[in-house]
Design a protein around this motif. Structure first.
Motif, mmCIF file in Angstrom:
data_model
loop_
_atom_site.group_PDB
_atom_site.id
_atom_site.type_symbol
_atom_site.label_atom_id
_atom_site.label_comp_id
_atom_site.label_asym_id
_atom_site.label_seq_id
_atom_site.Cartn_x
_atom_site.Cartn_y
_atom_site.Cartn_z
ATOM 1 N N PRO A 104 -46.468 -4.122 -61.577
ATOM 2 C CA PRO A 104 -47.781 -3.693 -61.058
ATOM 3 C C PRO A 104 -48.860 -3.945 -62.097
ATOM 4 C CG PRO A 104 -46.329 -1.798 -61.454
ATOM 5 C CD PRO A 104 -45.506 -3.026 -61.647
ATOM 6 N N VAL B 299 -55.827 0.612 -60.223
ATOM 7 C CA VAL B 299 -56.826 -0.204 -59.525
ATOM 8 C C VAL B 299 -58.035 0.667 -59.163
ATOM 9 C CG1 VAL B 299 -57.286 -1.608 -57.464
ATOM 10 C CG2 VAL B 299 -55.023 -1.686 -58.557
ATOM 11 N N LYS C 290 -56.735 -2.710 -49.120
ATOM 12 C CA LYS C 290 -56.499 -2.634 -50.567
ATOM 13 C C LYS C 290 -55.296 -1.742 -50.852
ATOM 14 C CE LYS C 290 -61.480 -3.107 -51.323
ATOM 15 N NZ LYS C 290 -61.430 -4.564 -51.368
ATOM 16 N N LEU D 254 -51.726 -2.713 -52.798
ATOM 17 C CA LEU D 254 -51.555 -2.263 -54.185
ATOM 18 C C LEU D 254 -50.413 -1.259 -54.309
ATOM 19 C CD1 LEU D 254 -52.969 0.771 -55.033
ATOM 20 C CD2 LEU D 254 -54.984 -0.466 -54.302
ATOM 21 N N CYS E 254 -48.825 -0.209 -57.854
ATOM 22 C CA CYS E 254 -50.009 0.244 -58.599
ATOM 23 C C CYS E 254 -50.404 1.649 -58.153
ATOM 24 C CB CYS E 254 -51.187 -0.695 -58.323
ATOM 25 S SG CYS E 254 -50.930 -2.384 -58.864
ATOM 26 N N VAL F 154 -54.204 4.131 -57.746
ATOM 27 C CA VAL F 154 -55.573 3.766 -57.374
ATOM 28 C C VAL F 154 -56.559 4.928 -57.472
ATOM 29 C CG1 VAL F 154 -55.208 4.238 -54.905
ATOM 30 C CG2 VAL F 154 -56.936 2.558 -55.578
ATOM 31 N N LYS G 114 -57.670 -3.388 -62.714
ATOM 32 C CA LYS G 114 -58.197 -4.323 -61.712
ATOM 33 C C LYS G 114 -59.238 -3.620 -60.846
ATOM 34 C CE LYS G 114 -56.948 -7.358 -57.882
ATOM 35 N NZ LYS G 114 -56.036 -8.397 -57.424
ATOM 36 N N SER H 220 -60.913 -4.007 -57.227
ATOM 37 C CA SER H 220 -60.897 -4.677 -55.929
ATOM 38 C C SER H 220 -62.129 -4.212 -55.183
ATOM 39 C CB SER H 220 -59.619 -4.306 -55.175
ATOM 40 O OG SER H 220 -59.666 -4.890 -53.903
ATOM 41 N N GLU I 5 -57.393 -11.017 -49.788
ATOM 42 C CA GLU I 5 -56.664 -9.806 -49.441
ATOM 43 C C GLU I 5 -55.822 -10.126 -48.224
ATOM 44 O OE1 GLU I 5 -59.886 -6.856 -48.931
ATOM 45 O OE2 GLU I 5 -58.954 -5.857 -50.648
ATOM 46 N N TYR J 39 -51.668 -7.962 -56.733
ATOM 47 C CA TYR J 39 -51.694 -6.710 -57.501
ATOM 48 C C TYR J 39 -50.546 -6.634 -58.504
ATOM 49 C CZ TYR J 39 -55.396 -4.916 -54.563
ATOM 50 O OH TYR J 39 -56.605 -4.733 -53.940
ATOM 51 N N THR J 40 -49.965 -7.793 -58.826
ATOM 52 C CA THR J 40 -48.889 -7.825 -59.820
ATOM 53 C C THR J 40 -49.252 -8.788 -60.941
ATOM 54 O OG1 THR J 40 -47.700 -9.679 -58.792
ATOM 55 C CG2 THR J 40 -47.133 -7.465 -58.022
#
Ligand code: NAD
Length: 484
Positions: free
Chosen positions: A146, A150, A166, A170, A175, A177, A228, A230, A463, A472-473
């Protein structure tokens, strides 16, 4: 009912650290109907710390892909259970008819969560043959990890669906968020976070900090533990985000605006093209990134097509979207109302002719009449700028080459539609148009398995689809020496 909305951080509700709040205003009545916490840098710090803890040895970091997939499936079921509630939240916040999110946004969001449940267990690495290491054999393989915490920054036009685009990807990637919903539409993101808690996601995996872009959004872009960003929104904000995040080498995905052409050839099915163009212009009051707001029509059918489109615009029933029979509500906010009217006036001033609609002056509520311009050319502001309202600009062409040139003469490149019954021409034009997505005889088809994103000013990255989860990696390579 007065809504009092707060941040959702690590599974609990929080006021802003300094107690400030943002009013929520109903676009139909212009009345304040509630407020949300006006997030601060301190609130962002708290949320990012929670998300970071889950990645660094927290319960989330111990789950494998199949377990993450199970949680995503449960979340999909809960979103499906609460479809009407979530659709109403999004619709009421921006004055949209709830029928649209019930039919389009929610089914798409649920499909995304279900698709992502499968992707969670498919993020595989590779085994890569190499020449060895100074004469000794090696084994090299990669793993997908991950990317980290995010920051998901979302606009107001389709809040739940875009948040889920998103979120689903993710989470599949492992991930965590911090979601920053638009200041106009925090409701559905907050409810989604509560549903995720009910589904069993560990607290801290999904956090929501409400507030303004230049406070909460900027704090996310500057935070050292956000890996990250997004972002979906305007090119202006996207540019600033890219600048801020770029200095810190954050990964950035930008889904920005559009001025998408609908190219109507003389051999198109007239009725299908008319329906598709009307949908592409008027769905969600034209507040759609892929809105087909440039109607490029072959000269031989332009008068008839323009008249029919004007007729369609005039018969749209505009009013309070909760009343039966009403097809179009107001635009989402005062700033948007002023912007749309400003562009309509600019179109008139620059010499285009109105076939329907015009500058709107409602007594109350930010209602804009569906508006169609003709006698326009592609250099006018109404043909080049994203208006984000129910305004279409008709431009005629004489040849396929001219149609392609007009379609591509834009700083944007999000979507395009080609209306023709000539299969070869359809594919030829689709190949020549510079856009992230082209619909042939259909406006803006969306699907959980299809990538979505733009070229040029319409953004960076994609996306949706499996590649959306891969984004997302980070791919890590591991090499082991194998002496014989
Ligand atoms: P916006 O850029 O004003 O705001 C979007 C989000 O970014 C909001 O949450 C806002 O608070 C935040 N924000 C604003 N400035 C920021 C900054 N400097 N730093 C960090 N965050 C910031 O856009 P909007 O008016 O909410 O949405 C309309 C725009 O979104 C249109 O241009 C539309 O085309 C675009 N959009 C694109 C897509 C897509 O998929 N490409 C989808 C929907 C909307």
């Amino acid at each position: 009912m007065t809504e009092h909305l707060n941040h959702f951080i690590e599974g609990a509700s929080f006021e802003a650290s300094d107690g400030r709040r943002i009013n929520l205003v109903n676009p139909v009545t212009e009345q304040v109907y509630g407020s949300s916490a006006q997030g601060t840098t301190e609130d962002v710090d708290r949320a990012v710390a929670a998300a970071h803890r889950q990645l660094e040895g927290g319960a989330w970091s111990q789950l494998d892909g199949a377990q993450r997939g199970q949680l995503l499936s449960k979340l999909a079921d809960l979103v499906e259970r609460d479809t009407e509630l979530l659709a109403d939240m999004d619709a009421n916040a921006i004055g949209r008819s709830p029928i649209e999110p019930r039919r389009m946004d929610l089914p798409n969001a649920i499909a995304n969560l279900r698709a992502a449940a499968g992707w969670a267990n498919q993020l595989e690495g590779r085994t890569i043959p190499t020449g060895g290491y100074f004469g000794t054999k090696t084994l090299s393989y990669t793993v997908r990890e991950p990317v980290g915490v995010v920051g998901a920054i979302v606009p107001w036009n389709s809040p739940l669906m875009i948040t889920v685009w998103k979120l689903a990807a993710l989470l599949a990637a492992g991930c965590t968020v911090v979601i920053k919903p638009s200041e106009e539409t925090p409701q559905s993101a907050l409810h989604l976070a509560v549903l995720a808690q009910e589904a069993g996601f560990p607290d801290g995996v999904i956090n929501v900090v409400t507030g303004y872009g230049n406070e909460v959004g900027r704090a996310l872009c500057e935070h050292p533990h956000v890996a990250k960003i997004s972002f979906t929104g305007s090119p202006e904000a996207g540019r600033e985000i890219q600048r801020t995040a770029g200095v810190l080498f954050k990964r950035v995905a930008l889904e920005l605006g559009g001025k998408s052409p609908q190219i109507v050839f003389d051999d198109a099915s007239f009725d299908d093209a008319l329906r598709g163009c009307a949908l592409g212009l008027f769905a969600n009051q034209g507040q759609v990134c892929a809105a087909g707001s440039r109607i490029l029509v072959h000269r031989s059918i332009a008068d008839r097509f323009g008249a029919a489109l004007a007729d369609a615009a005039q018969t749209v029933n505009v009013g309070d979207p909760r009343q039966p029979g009403v097809q179009m509500g107001p635009v989402a906010k005062k700033a948007q109302f002023d912007r749309v009217n400003r562009y309509i006036q600019l179109g008139i001033d620059q010499g285009a002719s109105l076939l329907a609609g015009g500058v709107s002056t409602p007594e109350r509520g930010w209602f804009v009449r569906p508006t169609i311009f003709t006698n326009a050319n592609n250099t006018m502001a109404i043909a080049q700028d994203e208006i984000f309202g129910p305004v279409g600009t008709l431009i005629t062409f004489d040849s396929e080459e001219e149609a392609i040139a007009l379609a591509n003469d834009s700083s944007y490149g999000l979507a395009a539609t080609v209306w023709t019954t000539d299969l070869v021409r359809a594919h030829r034009v689709a190949a020549a148009v510079k856009a992230g997505a082209v619909g042939i005889n259909c406006w803006s088809p969306l699907d959980a398995n299809l990538p979505w994103g733009g070229v040029k000013t319409s953004g960076i990255g994609r996306e949706g689809g499996f590649a959306g989860a891969v984004a997302y990696t980070e791919e890590k390579v591991i090499t082991v020496l194998l002496p014989s």
